[in-house]
Structure formats: C-alpha cells, structure tokens
Design an enzyme around this catalytic site. Sequence first.
Site, PDB file in Angstrom:
ATOM      1  CE  LYS A   1     -19.198  -4.196 -10.563  1.00  0.00           C
ATOM      2  NZ  LYS A   1     -19.038  -2.911 -10.040  1.00  0.00           N
TER       3      LYS A   1
ATOM      4  CG  ASN B   1     -16.824  -0.099 -10.165  1.00  0.00           C
ATOM      5  OD1 ASN B   1     -16.953  -1.143 -10.803  1.00  0.00           O
ATOM      6  ND2 ASN B   1     -17.593   0.212  -9.131  1.00  0.00           N
TER       7      ASN B   1
ATOM      8  CB  SER C   1     -20.077  -7.079  -8.693  1.00  0.00           C
ATOM      9  OG  SER C   1     -21.248  -6.697  -8.001  1.00  0.00           O
TER      10      SER C   1
ATOM     11  CD  GLU D   1     -25.289  -1.833  -8.083  1.00  0.00           C
ATOM     12  OE1 GLU D   1     -24.471  -2.747  -8.314  1.00  0.00           O
ATOM     13  OE2 GLU D   1     -24.956  -0.772  -7.506  1.00  0.00           O
ATOM     14  CE1 TYR D   2     -25.600   3.040 -10.414  1.00  0.00           C
ATOM     15  CE2 TYR D   2     -26.639   5.050 -11.168  1.00  0.00           C
ATOM     16  CZ  TYR D   2     -25.565   4.399 -10.602  1.00  0.00           C
ATOM     17  OH  TYR D   2     -24.464   5.121 -10.233  1.00  0.00           O
TER      18      TYR D   2
ATOM     19  CG  ASN E   1      -1.978   1.046   1.163  1.00  0.00           C
ATOM     20  OD1 ASN E   1      -2.876   0.929   0.339  1.00  0.00           O
ATOM     21  ND2 ASN E   1      -1.890   2.078   1.976  1.00  0.00           N
TER      22      ASN E   1
ATOM     23  CG  HIS F   1     -23.151  -5.864 -12.216  1.00  0.00           C
ATOM     24  ND1 HIS F   1     -23.014  -4.902 -11.231  1.00  0.00           N
ATOM     25  CD2 HIS F   1     -23.546  -6.988 -11.577  1.00  0.00           C
ATOM     26  CE1 HIS F   1     -23.313  -5.435 -10.053  1.00  0.00           C
ATOM     27  NE2 HIS F   1     -23.630  -6.704 -10.241  1.00  0.00           N
ATOM     28  CG  ASN F   2     -21.930  -1.030 -11.250  1.00  0.00           C
ATOM     29  OD1 ASN F   2     -21.795  -2.232 -11.060  1.00  0.00           O
ATOM     30  ND2 ASN F   2     -21.237  -0.137 -10.585  1.00  0.00           N
TER      31      ASN F   2
HETATM   32  C1  6PG Z   1     -20.843  -3.650  -6.929  1.00  0.00           C
HETATM   33  C2  6PG Z   1     -21.392  -2.250  -6.928  1.00  0.00           C
HETATM   34  C3  6PG Z   1     -20.371  -1.219  -6.662  1.00  0.00           C
HETATM   35  C4  6PG Z   1     -20.871   0.218  -6.731  1.00  0.00           C
HETATM   36  C5  6PG Z   1     -21.882   0.584  -5.723  1.00  0.00           C
HETATM   37  C6  6PG Z   1     -22.226   2.074  -5.629  1.00  0.00           C
HETATM   38  O1  6PG Z   1     -21.069  -4.297  -7.945  1.00  0.00           O
HETATM   39  O2  6PG Z   1     -20.247  -4.098  -5.947  1.00  0.00           O
HETATM   40  O3  6PG Z   1     -21.931  -1.980  -8.184  1.00  0.00           O
HETATM   41  O4  6PG Z   1     -19.375  -1.406  -7.629  1.00  0.00           O
HETATM   42  O5  6PG Z   1     -19.787   1.043  -6.560  1.00  0.00           O
HETATM   43  O6  6PG Z   1     -23.040  -0.129  -5.919  1.00  0.00           O
HETATM   44  O7  6PG Z   1     -22.611   2.621  -6.844  1.00  0.00           O
HETATM   45  P1  6PG Z   1     -23.292   4.072  -6.896  1.00  0.00           P
HETATM   46  O8  6PG Z   1     -22.599   4.933  -5.883  1.00  0.00           O
HETATM   47  O9  6PG Z   1     -23.053   4.582  -8.286  1.00  0.00           O
HETATM   48  O10 6PG Z   1     -24.717   3.862  -6.557  1.00  0.00           O
END
Ligand code: 6PG
Length: 486
Positions: free
Chosen positions: A192, A112, A138, A199-200, A42, A195-196
């Site tokens: 990915k 990401n 994810s 997710e939204y 790190n 995927h997000n």
């Molecule tokens: C995941 C999520 C993650 C993401 C959060 C917040 O797959 O683990 O998608 O990568 O950063 O869900 O996303 P937002 O802040 O854009 O809602």
Amino acid sequence: MVDIAPGGQVGIAQIGVTGLAVMGRNLARNFARNGFTVAVHNRSWEKTASLVAEHGDEGTFVPSESVADFVASLERPRKVVVMVKAGAATDAVIDELVPFLEEGDIVVDAGNAHFPDTVRRENALRAKGLHFVGSGVSGGEEGALLGPSIMPGGTRESYESLGPILEKIAAKVDGVPCCTYVGPDGAGHFVKMVHNGIEYADMQLIAEAYDLLKQGLGASASEIGQIFAEWNTGDLESFLIEITADVLQHVDAATGSAFVDIVLDQAEQKGTGRWTVQNGLDLGVPITGIAEATFARALSGGVPQREAARGVLPAATTPWEITDRDAFVEDVRLALYASKVVAYSQGFDQIAAASQQFGWDIDRGAMARIWRGGCIIRARFLNRITEAYERAPQLPLLLADEYFAGAVGNGVAAWRRIVAGAALHGVPTPAFSSSLAYYDGVRAERLPAALIQAQRDFFGAHTYRRTDRDGSFHTLWSGDRTEQDA
Ligand code: 6PG
C-alpha cells in the site's frame, strides 16, 4: 433520529469494525450491504448510534458501546477491522481489544500504517496466539463504501477465513476481486505504501503535463481538461486522468475563475510518499519518479525559498512558440505515458527488493491485478503489467518487458522533445526529466560510474573492480601508481 441501543447479542456478527469515522463507517456499510452481519463500535457511542440510525436499513449491524460487548458479539474466529488514524491510536485500540480476544482471532489494521509498525504489531500479537493482518485499503471514502482495492498481509491461515469476506466487498474488474493475499507480516502495508508512492508520481506527472500544455499552448484550464478527457479514452485511461479532466473543467463559484487557478500552489502530504522514498533509499532502489514527486511537493511548499528566488534567479528563456498544436499535445501524451511506465517500473522494483529482503514472496503480477480497480492508481495499463509478470514472473525490469519496451520506445523521441523544450523554456518538469534520465541510465552500455569508482579509490582507497578480470584492486595513487590486489 431513531433511538439506538447497544445490541448485546453474542457471537452473531461475522466481522466487526471499530473506528467509525468516514472510512470505517463506509467499510462497515460495505460489509453490511454485502450481506454480512457487522459488529460496530466506536470510542464515542454517538458515532455508532448515528451509523445504525442512518444506515441500519442497508444490512444487519450489531452496535456495541463497550469493547467487551463488541468482541463478544463476534463469531469465532473473531475478525475485527480497526480503522483509526495510523500511529498511536492504532496501538491504543489494539491494547484495548487484546484482553478480550482468544487464540486464533484476527485483528485487521486497515489504516495507512507504516509497515515497520505492522511488523512489530504482528510479532506482538503472534506471541499471544492472535493473527494480525496489516491491510492496505485504497480508494478513499467512496472506495470504502462501493468497493476498494484491498492489500492484506499477515498469515496465510488468517486469509483463509478473512479473504473471502474481503474479496466480497472489494472492487471487481471483469468479475475478479481487487483483493488477494499479499504476504507475511508487513507485506500488505508495504505494498500500500508503494501504491501511494506511485500515486504521488502519477499525480506529479499529470501536473507537469498540465503545466506543459498551459505554458506551451497558452491553453485555458478547461481546454486542457478537454485534452485530458480525450486522453482518458486511450492508453492513459485511469482514475487520476479522469478526475483531472473533471477538476480542470470545474469553475469556482465565488469568482467564476477556473477552480485550479484559485487553489494555492503548495502541495501537502500525509507522509506515505515520504516513507516510500525513505525505504527506496534503504533498499538502494532508484525510485526517482516517486522521489521527484515527493520533493516537488516539498519545493512547492517551500515558501521562503520560493519568495527568495522569484524575480531574482534569471530565466534566460525565450517564449515557447508551438506551431503544430496537435503534434505538441501528442508529444506531451507520449512523454506522460513513458514517464508513467518508468514510475511504475521503479515501484515494482521496490516491491521486488523488499520482498526479497524480508522473505515476503510477493507476486507482482497479482499486485497489478488488484490495483486495476477500486484504488487511486487504477488504470487500464495495469492489465499490461499483470501480463508482463505472467510472461516472466521474475522479470528484472518492467520497462524492459517486450510490450513496455515497445510502447515506451515508440514515444521516446517525443519524450526527448518535451524534456528538451521544457528545459529551454524554463518549465519545471522534475518527474518527466528524471524519468527520461533513468531510462537513458538504465539502458546505457556504459555509465560514468566507472569514474566515480576511480575517484573513490583515489581519495579513500575504496578499491574498484576491473572490466577485464575478477577481483578487487587499489592503485597506489600517491605512490608509484602501481596496482595492487585489494
Ligand atoms: C488511497 C490514498 C489515501 C491517501 C490519500 C492522501 O489509496 O486511498 O492513497 O490512502 O491517504 O491519497 O495522501 P497524501 O495526503 O499523502 O497526499
């Protein structure tokens, strides 16, 4: 705290992780718990030392203070996972690493990242004889530790040595790892990103279902939480439905109110949903569910606009009188399921379009398979998506697959009742409504797009095609209105 000193061992670690904030730390622990010797590094030594002091008993860590020692501690071909904030920090870490790496070594960006950045980085490292793997990961902090869904891109060659390690630490569903090779350069981060986006959409649809139940039934958060818990035992079973049930039943310790009622109603985002929508526009793929979800977050955060509208814009609604509670709940469930299928169908269309545009050859069924566990959108019905693409790998529209056409068709009357009811009673349901509009649009025999083409030809001589013969045509609108070949 035990005193930890940098190891200084050479060539013994099978994988390295640099960037030990929560996600990197948990990924490193996951590798170690799975029997891999993990090099850790790190920018500030304290984080490295505390990881080893607190979790050194979980496996074998090789801590290094300098990048040179960190790289030296890895066996060849070296595999370095970079887990830092997407953007400039990623470039800075890569620039620090590269001088110490040798031909055939593999750099994995597990953040990401925006996929065009991944394409650029992959090109730059390939020119130096290195492999660059942009990998979606994810599952948040817990997933990183206990088993995430992993979406690695890059060269197939890099996957041969990296894949087995990633598959070992990934989530498993029925013994199958939630990790597979996605495709060249930016493919992993692209998947990915979608995927997000999904997710939204999923989160917005769930939020709309909650609002419908709240406004339609006047139900409390905890009652609605119980409805979600019940839904989680059927077709809707998923991580997001499960946590929704939990969140809705949570009580705020400070006020004794339902927790959801004391949270400010302004949704934020880090940007992956926005990227998905921007790319949908670039590719010309109607990802309306994801777009509405992203705009709904923006609307919720538009404080001046909301203040200007509140109490000023007339509603002209009547109270929603639901006589059959159970029937209404079932209608909302069916509408949620149908809208969700639309959002996924659109997301998979976007993957197909990008795969074709960039020559990635992404297997959509395999993507659904690696999303079944570990990730935020993990859900029972992803099995059905994999099956649909197994039946027809080139399926042009997931929604039209025999299983989904049937499942959505069963709920379409309920979906219409809900969207109509929401409109009549002033409940905003942008994702439910636009998904139904998409459903009706895509299944229509004939669309009013014909009129748009005619208008374009009228004012701009943009030409049109005819239903009855091939070719492009223009009508002399301001002349004698004869038609010409264009
Ligand atoms: C995941 C999520 C993650 C993401 C959060 C917040 O797959 O683990 O998608 O990568 O950063 O869900 O996303 P937002 O802040 O854009 O809602």
